[in-house]
Design an enzyme around this catalytic site. Structure first.
Site, PDB file in Angstrom:
ATOM      1  N   ASP A  53      44.924 -12.340  -8.593  1.00  0.00           N
ATOM      2  CA  ASP A  53      45.491 -12.383  -7.249  1.00  0.00           C
ATOM      3  C   ASP A  53      46.780 -11.584  -7.325  1.00  0.00           C
ATOM      4  OD1 ASP A  53      46.875 -12.969  -4.913  1.00  0.00           O
ATOM      5  OD2 ASP A  53      46.307 -15.079  -4.888  1.00  0.00           O
ATOM      6  N   ASN A  80      43.117  -1.454  -5.609  1.00  0.00           N
ATOM      7  CA  ASN A  80      42.301  -1.454  -4.399  1.00  0.00           C
ATOM      8  C   ASN A  80      42.571  -2.651  -3.496  1.00  0.00           C
ATOM      9  OD1 ASN A  80      39.748  -0.983  -2.711  1.00  0.00           O
ATOM     10  ND2 ASN A  80      39.287  -2.953  -3.689  1.00  0.00           N
ATOM     11  N   SER A 131      45.131   4.303  -0.725  1.00  0.00           N
ATOM     12  CA  SER A 131      45.971   4.385   0.460  1.00  0.00           C
ATOM     13  C   SER A 131      45.047   4.334   1.665  1.00  0.00           C
ATOM     14  CB  SER A 131      46.811   5.673   0.431  1.00  0.00           C
ATOM     15  OG  SER A 131      47.584   5.804   1.605  1.00  0.00           O
ATOM     16  N   TYR A 145      50.892  -2.516   8.692  1.00  0.00           N
ATOM     17  CA  TYR A 145      49.887  -1.871   7.848  1.00  0.00           C
ATOM     18  C   TYR A 145      50.328  -0.465   7.450  1.00  0.00           C
ATOM     19  CZ  TYR A 145      45.527   0.248   6.318  1.00  0.00           C
ATOM     20  OH  TYR A 145      44.570   0.914   5.593  1.00  0.00           O
ATOM     21  N   LYS A 149      51.172   1.330   3.758  1.00  0.00           N
ATOM     22  CA  LYS A 149      50.418   2.470   3.239  1.00  0.00           C
ATOM     23  C   LYS A 149      51.293   3.718   3.081  1.00  0.00           C
ATOM     24  CE  LYS A 149      46.531   0.472   2.466  1.00  0.00           C
ATOM     25  NZ  LYS A 149      46.101   0.247   1.063  1.00  0.00           N
TER      26      LYS A 149
END
Length: 270
Positions: A53, A80, A131, A145, A149
């Site tokens: 985690d 990922n 990304s 978000y 990124k």
């Protein structure tokens, strides 16, 4: 035989990548928050499923140690694991804001730090960070978000400089719209009925995302790009995944801020 460690390998891009690398003769350390969700992935040869985690430092060090103990080395790290938080900033509690950055940015850094001493000792390795087109292009209501990124893009590019002299490569993979559970458990949309000012924008973005997601690429498409990035012997930093990613990122590079942003605004009016 080379080894890849993958975070978020229970589904979507992570699972597809685990299967792709295993089918091509690699060892795979497939990590996930709940190993019971691995399904038949755990039954495949040369795949070691273990808990990781990204918001739990103890699970990170444990998974890296388990992978090295099982296969002897880690040649590639695929960061990922992550999810997308969308909605008006005002609708998010600070707890949810921190969770987005802890998962997509801080967790990625912690996993990378855990693997780096091993790669540095070997003077070899590749770190691949997932990304998004959302790491160079933004959409309304994506403050959190896109913030994460854009951070992944920046930290990856900077990390590339400091690790290259040590024989460690850094790659960025930028998927477009992919047929995954991003709209399910990997998506956090904040709605506050008291914030009616944002409703028209939310409705417009619902239509935009519906159009953009009408023909998504398969996770296997991204897995093939990750395979290429892992085996690339040059100094290429960014790899696009999906025809829409190539198209949108090319358009972003070709236009100035005002022109591109106006195009997004026009898209919302359609």
């Amino acid at each position: 035989m080379k080894t890849i460690l993958i975070t978020g390998a229970s589904s979507g891009i992570g699972e597809a990548t685990a299967r792709h690398f295993q089918a091509n003769g690699w060892n795979v350390v497939a990590t996930m928050r709940n190993p019971d969700s691995a399904g038949d992935l755990a039954e495949l040869d040369n795949i070691h499923v273990t808990r990781l985690d990204v918001t739990d430092p103890g699970s990170i060090t444990g998974a890296v140690a388990a992978g090295i103990d099982r296969f002897g080395r880690i040649d590639v790290l695929l960061n990922n694991a992550g999810y997308g938080a969308y909605g008006a900033l005002e609708a998010f509690s600070m707890e949810r804001i921190r969770r987005q950055f802890d998962t997509n940015v801080i967790g990625l850094l912690e996993v990378t730090k855990a693997v780096l001493p091993h790669m540095r000792e070997n003077r070899a390795g590749t770190i691949i960070n997932i990304s998004s087109i959302g790491g160079q292009i933004t959409f309304p209501l994506g403050t959190l978000y896109h913030g994460t990124k854009f951070a992944v893009e920046g930290l990856s590019e900077a990390l590339h400089y400091e690790l290259e002299p040590l024989g460690i490569h850094v790659r960025i993979v930028q998927p477009g719209m992919i047929k995954t559970n991003f709209g399910g458990s990997s998506f956090d949309f904040a709605i506050d009925e008291n914030l009616s000012d944002y409703v028209p924008m939310a409705d417009a973005m619902g239509r935009v995302f519906g159009k953009l997601a009408s023909n998504p690429s398969a996770p296997e498409t991204v897995a093939e790009v990750i395979w290429g990035a892992a085996n690339d012997t040059g100094d290429r930093l960014r790899f696009q995944a999906g025809a829409d990613a190539v198209d949108l990122l090319d358009k972003r590079k070709a236009k100035d801020d005002a022109t591109f942003i106006d195009g997004i605004k026009q898209l919302m009016k359609e």
